[in-house]
Design an enzyme around this catalytic site. Sequence first.
Site, short mmCIF file in Angstrom:
data_model
loop_
_atom_site.label_atom_id
_atom_site.label_comp_id
_atom_site.label_asym_id
_atom_site.label_seq_id
_atom_site.Cartn_x
_atom_site.Cartn_y
_atom_site.Cartn_z
CB SER A 76 27.98 74.30 87.78
OG SER A 76 27.54 75.37 87.84
N1 SAH Z 1 32.23 78.86 86.01
C1 SAH Z 1 32.84 78.44 87.29
C2 SAH Z 1 32.05 78.27 88.42
C3 SAH Z 1 31.46 79.84 88.82
S1 SAH Z 1 30.50 79.82 90.40
C4 SAH Z 1 33.72 77.07 87.40
O1 SAH Z 1 33.77 76.47 86.10
O2 SAH Z 1 34.37 76.72 88.43
C5 SAH Z 1 30.19 81.31 90.13
C6 SAH Z 1 31.03 82.45 89.99
O3 SAH Z 1 30.72 83.60 89.64
C7 SAH Z 1 31.87 82.63 91.37
O4 SAH Z 1 33.39 82.58 91.13
C8 SAH Z 1 31.59 84.04 91.81
O5 SAH Z 1 32.57 84.75 92.45
C9 SAH Z 1 31.30 84.86 90.21
N2 SAH Z 1 30.50 86.03 90.35
C10 SAH Z 1 29.41 86.26 91.01
N3 SAH Z 1 29.01 87.45 90.60
C11 SAH Z 1 29.76 87.97 89.49
C12 SAH Z 1 29.87 88.93 88.64
N4 SAH Z 1 28.67 89.92 89.11
N5 SAH Z 1 30.50 89.30 87.85
C13 SAH Z 1 31.57 88.25 87.52
N6 SAH Z 1 31.54 87.18 88.35
C14 SAH Z 1 30.59 86.76 89.25
#
Ligand code: SAH
Length: 226
Positions: A76
């Site tokens: 994000s």
């Molecule tokens: N918070 C992160 C951005 C995350 S993008 C940052 O600061 O960089 C969303 C993330 O959620 C991705 O890395 C993706 O792999 C993860 N994700 C997607 N589905 C998920 C699930 N069911 N459980 C845990 N993580 C998940």
Amino acid sequence: MTTAGARDIAAERARMVAEVEAMYAETRWETGFAAMSPAVRAALGKVERHRLVSPEQAASAYANHPLPIGHGQTISQPYIVALSTDLIAPQPHHVVLEIGTGSGYQAAILAEIVKQVHTIEIVESLGRGAQARLQELGYRNIEVRIGDGYAGWPQKAPFDGIIVTAAAPGIPQALVDQLKPGGRMAIPVGDRWEIQHLMLVTKNADGSVERRKVLPVRFVPLVPKD
Ligand code: SAH
């Protein structure tokens, strides 16, 4: 040492903080936040975002827009990270949960403010990479787990706050259950092709739950549980 063309990282980060502050002012009527809280502003001004994103993205680490982190995932923009953090009203004694570790940036922002961060990532290489970088940056209050965030982390619950960083089709009940009375959760809700909204879920002292749509957003979807 200053060499011609060298990056002034501190200046880039200060510019990013100023841009985020300007976006808070623009969206104040929607979000209810006229300005960043001092704690969130300080964290944004401190966390070395360029050391958490991939080397290819390091040059644009302080741009206030989303960045690809591989595996089809996008992190994000700093404004959304800041707003999500403010929405859960983090305090120094808090224990919080993040779903979607990604680069580790949101976890680092939280770790600057609260006592303990637990974060769950479903893509093992992303989670392990973030864990290594966060360790290298000196964070000792972040625990990364590889797994499915839909179920939360019952062994570490209840949490003062939860931040979900990928869009869910609805509000997962397991996460609501793991909030303390008085706890808050920021979560983007909506299907991939629909308008998603960043929502604030508050669990009242009596256990009742309130939901508020804060802002239209676009997040990558949570990988659904099977
Ligand atoms: N918070 C992160 C951005 C995350 S993008 C940052 O600061 O960089 C969303 C993330 O959620 C991705 O890395 C993706 O792999 C993860 N994700 C997607 N589905 C998920 C699930 N069911 N459980 C845990 N993580 C998940």
